[in-house]
Design an enzyme around this catalytic site. Structure first.
Site, PDB file in Angstrom:
ATOM      1  N   CYS A 347       0.818  -1.219   0.000  1.00  0.00           N
ATOM      2  CA  CYS A 347       0.000   0.000   0.000  1.00  0.00           C
ATOM      3  C   CYS A 347       0.853   1.271   0.000  1.00  0.00           C
ATOM      4  O   CYS A 347       0.619   2.195  -0.791  1.00  0.00           O
ATOM      5  CB  CYS A 347      -0.959  -0.017   1.186  1.00  0.00           C
ATOM      6  N   HIS A 397      -2.784   1.090   6.801  1.00  0.00           N
ATOM      7  CA  HIS A 397      -3.105   1.021   5.378  1.00  0.00           C
ATOM      8  C   HIS A 397      -3.285   2.431   4.828  1.00  0.00           C
ATOM      9  O   HIS A 397      -3.727   3.346   5.526  1.00  0.00           O
ATOM     10  CB  HIS A 397      -4.373   0.207   5.141  1.00  0.00           C
ATOM     11  N   GLU A 409      -5.852   1.440  -4.656  1.00  0.00           N
ATOM     12  CA  GLU A 409      -5.055   0.910  -3.542  1.00  0.00           C
ATOM     13  C   GLU A 409      -4.372  -0.388  -3.962  1.00  0.00           C
ATOM     14  O   GLU A 409      -4.779  -1.063  -4.908  1.00  0.00           O
ATOM     15  CB  GLU A 409      -5.949   0.624  -2.329  1.00  0.00           C
TER      16      GLU A 409
END
Length: 437
Positions: A347, A397, A409
């Site tokens: 991420c 994240h 993402e």
């Protein structure tokens, strides 16, 4: 993000069965198959009623299975978030450990430099001692009559006396200078030794800090490995339940051709969505390539760079400002998925690539990226803002908002870079981070 893998095809089937009427109203109708050469059987009213009852029962079972699968998916997502918290903690510990080691190395170099200064001061003291010894030896060899009193006694007249007095003063000054030089050399050596000891203590402190950081990193990795091992077992159970639901779903959809048709219509719709995402990725890649090797400007450039990587596999620890890179070992679930053998993004690595084209450097850790720019309330986000998720106060994240309620993402091991609706629950931080605009 978490390490999950529930087939999108099966989820699509369940969603199609649950909202089939809405999908049929917005999806293009599919051509019915050609009628058979002979007319179909004419069912009795009793058969039609039974068929209606069977379909109602099947629809209820499908709805129940849809809810069950949604619950399993939510459980898996929550598990994935917990797993990533441990992984990101280990990632942070590794970064902090390297910083501590670098500081210790600088302190050690400082110790070496001060030791050289101390050696130089010692040489100066030794030289001053030699000068003083030489002066004393000369004075001793010349005897008393060569000293100040002897010079004055031997003067022949007042003028000679003045000259002899000046000569005596010069000798005294030479002796004083020799003593002063030796004292300065001693002070210099003491100062150099003091600096060396302070530098050495500083080096030891930094080395101890580095060792403590290493122990913390080892502990975090061990904790992560234990949690991820437990996670693998849980995910295995989820996968078994998913397989059972798939079997039940296949049995139900086989009983009625109408439900199967709805499924095909939804799959066609899903294929259109995938094609649109692929087209968007290709268009973004074209704009990125058209910008040339130089720095791209603006929010559009950052979004295009992220979108150009749609479909690139997830690899924990992968990605930098130049593009996807090989993942690294984590000693747990990421290793089980073979991330260290894959080339892709995690991420925070995707954010490095997105903003690297803008000339913006970011650390490879979502927690540090959160503090890299201006904080913006979630209610005021704009395309190009970074969104973050946390658990128990620890960010694990990050994704890039692209507008229209969607984000891009790198989700989790086993997944790939994707466009998805913003997840407003599950620990979304109340503030986004804005680097551009």
């Amino acid at each position: 993000m978490a390490l999950l893998h529930v087939p999108a095809r099966r989820v699509a089937v369940l969603v199609a069965l649950l909202v089939g009427a809405m999908i049929l109203s917005s999806s293009p109708a599919m051509a019915d198959p050609a009628p058979p050469p002979s007319p179909p059987p004419n069912p009795s009213d009793q058969q039609l009623d039974q068929s209606k009852n069977d379909m109602a029962t099947a629809a209820g079972q499908v709805g129940k299975l849809t809810s069950q699968l949604a619950a399993v998916q939510a459980e898996a997502d929550a598990l994935g978030a917990k797993l990533e918290v441990r992984q990101e903690s280990a990632n942070k510990a590794l970064v902090d450990l390297q910083v501590a080691r670098d500081a210790a190395q600088v302190a050690a170099q400082r110790v070496q430099a001060t030791q050289l200064e101390a050696a130089a001061a010692a040489d100066a003291i030794e030289q001053a001692h030699r000068q003083l010894d030489e002066f004393i030896a000369v004075a001793y060899e010349q005897g008393v009559q060569s000293g100040s009193f002897g010079l004055l006694m031997e003067a022949s007249d007042p003028s000679d006396l003045v000259q002899r007095a000046e000569f005596t003063q010069a000798i005294a000054e030479q002796q004083s200078a020799a003593l002063d030089g030796m004292q300065r050399a001693r002070i210099a050596k003491v100062n150099a030794d003091s600096v060396a000891r302070a530098a050495e203590l500083d080096a030891v402190a930094k080395q101890n800090a580095a060792a403590g950081a290493k122990r913390s990193a080892d502990s975090a990795v061990a904790t992560a490995q234990a949690a991820l091992s437990a996670g693998i077992a849980q995910l295995h159970q989820v996968d078994l339940r998913r397989a059972d639901l798939e079997h039940q779903l296949d049995t139900l959809t086989a009983k009625d051709s109408g439900l199967r048709a709805q499924r095909q219509r939804y799959l066609a719709y899903q294929a259109q969505v995938a094609a649109a995402a692929k087209s968007a990725a290709a268009a973004a890649a074209g704009r990125v390539a058209g910008a040339g090797a130089g720095t791209v400007g603006g929010v559009r450039g950052a979004i295009d760079r992220a979108l150009s990587q749609i479909g690139v596999t997830y690899a924990w620890g992968g990605g930098n400002a130049r593009g996807p890179t090989r993942g690294i070992r984590d000693g747990g679930v990421a290793d089980a998925f073979g991330d260290f053998r894959k080339t892709g993004f995690d991420c925070s690595g995707l954010m490095l690539y997105a903003f690297g084209g803008m000339g913006i450097g970011l650390p490879h850790y979502s927690g540090y990226q959160y503090n890299a720019g201006k904080k913006v309330p979630i209610s005021q986000i704009r395309p190009g803002d970074m969104l973050f998720w946390s658990e128990d106060g620890s960010i694990h994240h990050v994704a890039l908002y692209i507008g229209d309620g969607k984000m891009v993402e790198a989700p989790y091991s086993g997944g790939a870079v994707r466009i998805t609706p913003v997840r407003y629950g599950g620990g979304l931080m109340p503030y986004a981070t804005r680097l551009l605009g």
